[in-house]
Design a protein around this motif. Structure first.
Motif, PDB file in Angstrom:
ATOM      1  N   PRO A 135      -0.503  -4.327   3.376  1.00  0.00           N
ATOM      2  CA  PRO A 135      -1.016  -3.235   4.209  1.00  0.00           C
ATOM      3  C   PRO A 135      -0.462  -1.888   3.756  1.00  0.00           C
ATOM      4  O   PRO A 135       0.575  -1.816   3.094  1.00  0.00           O
ATOM      5  CB  PRO A 135      -0.510  -3.593   5.604  1.00  0.00           C
ATOM      6  CG  PRO A 135       0.707  -4.415   5.355  1.00  0.00           C
ATOM      7  CD  PRO A 135       0.433  -5.188   4.100  1.00  0.00           C
ATOM      8  N   LYS A 136      -1.177  -0.831   4.113  1.00  0.00           N
ATOM      9  CA  LYS A 136      -0.668   0.512   3.855  1.00  0.00           C
ATOM     10  C   LYS A 136       0.409   0.847   4.881  1.00  0.00           C
ATOM     11  O   LYS A 136       0.301   0.496   6.051  1.00  0.00           O
ATOM     12  CB  LYS A 136      -1.807   1.533   3.947  1.00  0.00           C
ATOM     13  CG  LYS A 136      -2.854   1.391   2.852  1.00  0.00           C
ATOM     14  CD  LYS A 136      -3.925   2.458   2.974  1.00  0.00           C
ATOM     15  CE  LYS A 136      -4.961   2.325   1.862  1.00  0.00           C
ATOM     16  NZ  LYS A 136      -6.034   3.349   1.982  1.00  0.00           N
ATOM     17  N   TYR A 137       1.437   1.532   4.405  1.00  0.00           N
ATOM     18  CA  TYR A 137       2.527   1.925   5.301  1.00  0.00           C
ATOM     19  C   TYR A 137       2.001   3.007   6.238  1.00  0.00           C
ATOM     20  O   TYR A 137       1.469   4.015   5.787  1.00  0.00           O
ATOM     21  CB  TYR A 137       3.698   2.464   4.493  1.00  0.00           C
ATOM     22  CG  TYR A 137       5.058   2.180   5.080  1.00  0.00           C
ATOM     23  CD1 TYR A 137       5.927   1.309   4.449  1.00  0.00           C
ATOM     24  CD2 TYR A 137       5.465   2.791   6.262  1.00  0.00           C
ATOM     25  CE1 TYR A 137       7.187   1.049   4.976  1.00  0.00           C
ATOM     26  CE2 TYR A 137       6.717   2.541   6.795  1.00  0.00           C
ATOM     27  CZ  TYR A 137       7.573   1.666   6.154  1.00  0.00           C
ATOM     28  OH  TYR A 137       8.814   1.406   6.692  1.00  0.00           O
ATOM     29  N   PRO A 138       2.112   2.831   7.562  1.00  0.00           N
ATOM     30  CA  PRO A 138       1.603   3.839   8.496  1.00  0.00           C
ATOM     31  C   PRO A 138       2.221   5.219   8.241  1.00  0.00           C
ATOM     32  O   PRO A 138       3.444   5.332   8.089  1.00  0.00           O
ATOM     33  CB  PRO A 138       2.013   3.287   9.862  1.00  0.00           C
ATOM     34  CG  PRO A 138       2.163   1.821   9.652  1.00  0.00           C
ATOM     35  CD  PRO A 138       2.687   1.666   8.261  1.00  0.00           C
ATOM     36  N   PHE A 188       2.696  -0.764  13.682  1.00  0.00           N
ATOM     37  CA  PHE A 188       2.926  -1.710  12.587  1.00  0.00           C
ATOM     38  C   PHE A 188       2.047  -2.951  12.727  1.00  0.00           C
ATOM     39  O   PHE A 188       1.541  -3.476  11.728  1.00  0.00           O
ATOM     40  CB  PHE A 188       4.404  -2.110  12.540  1.00  0.00           C
ATOM     41  CG  PHE A 188       5.285  -1.075  11.904  1.00  0.00           C
ATOM     42  CD1 PHE A 188       5.216  -0.838  10.540  1.00  0.00           C
ATOM     43  CD2 PHE A 188       6.181  -0.334  12.659  1.00  0.00           C
ATOM     44  CE1 PHE A 188       6.030   0.114   9.933  1.00  0.00           C
ATOM     45  CE2 PHE A 188       7.008   0.614  12.066  1.00  0.00           C
ATOM     46  CZ  PHE A 188       6.937   0.853  10.712  1.00  0.00           C
ATOM     47  N   ARG A 190      -0.958  -3.150  14.069  1.00  0.00           N
ATOM     48  CA  ARG A 190      -2.321  -2.785  13.670  1.00  0.00           C
ATOM     49  C   ARG A 190      -2.452  -2.723  12.156  1.00  0.00           C
ATOM     50  O   ARG A 190      -3.444  -3.187  11.581  1.00  0.00           O
ATOM     51  CB  ARG A 190      -2.718  -1.441  14.279  1.00  0.00           C
ATOM     52  CG  ARG A 190      -3.118  -1.505  15.740  1.00  0.00           C
ATOM     53  CD  ARG A 190      -3.916  -0.282  16.141  1.00  0.00           C
ATOM     54  NE  ARG A 190      -3.184   0.963  15.885  1.00  0.00           N
ATOM     55  CZ  ARG A 190      -2.395   1.556  16.766  1.00  0.00           C
ATOM     56  NH1 ARG A 190      -2.216   1.013  17.970  1.00  0.00           N
ATOM     57  NH2 ARG A 190      -1.783   2.676  16.473  1.00  0.00           N
ATOM     58  N   ALA A 191      -1.447  -2.132  11.490  1.00  0.00           N
ATOM     59  CA  ALA A 191      -1.498  -2.017  10.031  1.00  0.00           C
ATOM     60  C   ALA A 191      -1.504  -3.397   9.374  1.00  0.00           C
ATOM     61  O   ALA A 191      -2.283  -3.658   8.444  1.00  0.00           O
ATOM     62  CB  ALA A 191      -0.324  -1.181   9.532  1.00  0.00           C
TER      63      ALA A 191
END
Length: 281
Positions: A135-138, A188, A190-191
């Protein structure tokens, strides 16, 4: 930044005291701080389900208190006998233990085995990773220097695509207000869930699970900063544990989500079933 094992490398007392001392959130959140480490090894199960013996990986790298805890606890465990072709057999399986240290008094810390996972599945016997993009880091978490570990449980369809995914737990390596902690956990989760919905897996090719209507695996995801020093085996990590949320289609699983190392794919319900408590009374 990304799905890497990044953490503090202090002893449990130092990590807990330093994290709590630097925290600006309310005392109720600071008191939730704990430290843990993962211990891996193997365990021998006798025909009657008793423990015949066990070994800890790299035991010389583990704190002496952790080794003593294992020596006190593991020999007294009792498992549901492992059955092969209608006959109880001796078995050896891999195990992973989450050891937790909590402050009991001002200068005293209590360590316990919080969770355990046992896995005897072989390659091809369960759903395995195909494409698991991290995942992309928020963005908000990057700007605020917040790190976390998200424990996902994933339901996989027969086409290898994700049918459903639940964030069982989100542990934060920061302290904020109760409201702030809840917000970070949601960010986190959701990501991690958003990325997991795009993952694909290879279905099992043999064994009892090959013809199942779906498969279930755990995937721990660690959000960490690349410049942080990697945590070594046998070293403690401080964090604030989040609440646990069970997936309705994984209620029968006995394994502990946080007893698994980040980056791996772990099948649910394929290991020996422990019948006794993890810690001696």
């Amino acid at each position: 930044m990304g799905m890497k094992l990044k953490a503090w490398i202090w002893g449990p007392a130092l990590a807990l005291m330093a994290m709590a001392a630097q925290a600006t959130g309310p005392a109720s959140v600071r008191k939730q701080v704990e430290a843990s480490l993962l211990v891996t090894g193997s365990i021998d199960i006798e025909r009657d389900g008793s423990v015949g013996g066990f070994t800890l990986d790299h035991a010389d790298q583990l704190p002496i208190g952790v080794r003593e805890l294992a020596d006190r606890s593991i020999p007294g465990w009792k498992f549901e006998p492992v059955v092969l072709q209608d006959e109880a057999v001796k078995a050896r399986t891999r195990m992973s233990l989450r050891i937790v240290a909590r402050q009991a008094e001002k200068d005293r810390y209590e360590i316990t085995i919080q969770n355990a996972s046992f896995n005897q599945a072989k390659p091809g016997q369960y759903a395995e990773r195909d494409k698991l993009d991290p995942p992309k880091y928020p963005k908000d978490a990057v700007q605020s220097r917040v790190a976390a570990e998200v424990y996902l449980v994933v339901k996989i369809g027969r086409d290898g695509k994700v049918m459903d995914v639940v964030a069982e737990q989100v542990n934060l390596r920061t302290v904020d207000s109760e409201r702030g902690m809840k917000r970070w956990r949601e960010i986190f989760a959701r990501a991690a869930i958003g990325a997991a919905r795009e993952w694909t897996f290879f279905p099992p090719t043999w064994g009892d699970e090959r013809d199942a209507p779906f498969w279930r695996v755990r995937v721990p995801v660690d959000f960490a900063f690349a410049q942080d020093q990697p945590r070594q085996y046998g070293q403690w990590q401080a964090y604030v544990p989040g609440p646990r949320l069970a997936a309705p289609w994984a209620h029968d699983d006995q394994g502990g989500s946080d007893a698994l190392a980040a980056g791996g794919v772990y099948p649910l319900g394929m290991g020996p079933r422990l019948l006794t408590p993890l810690n001696p009374t």
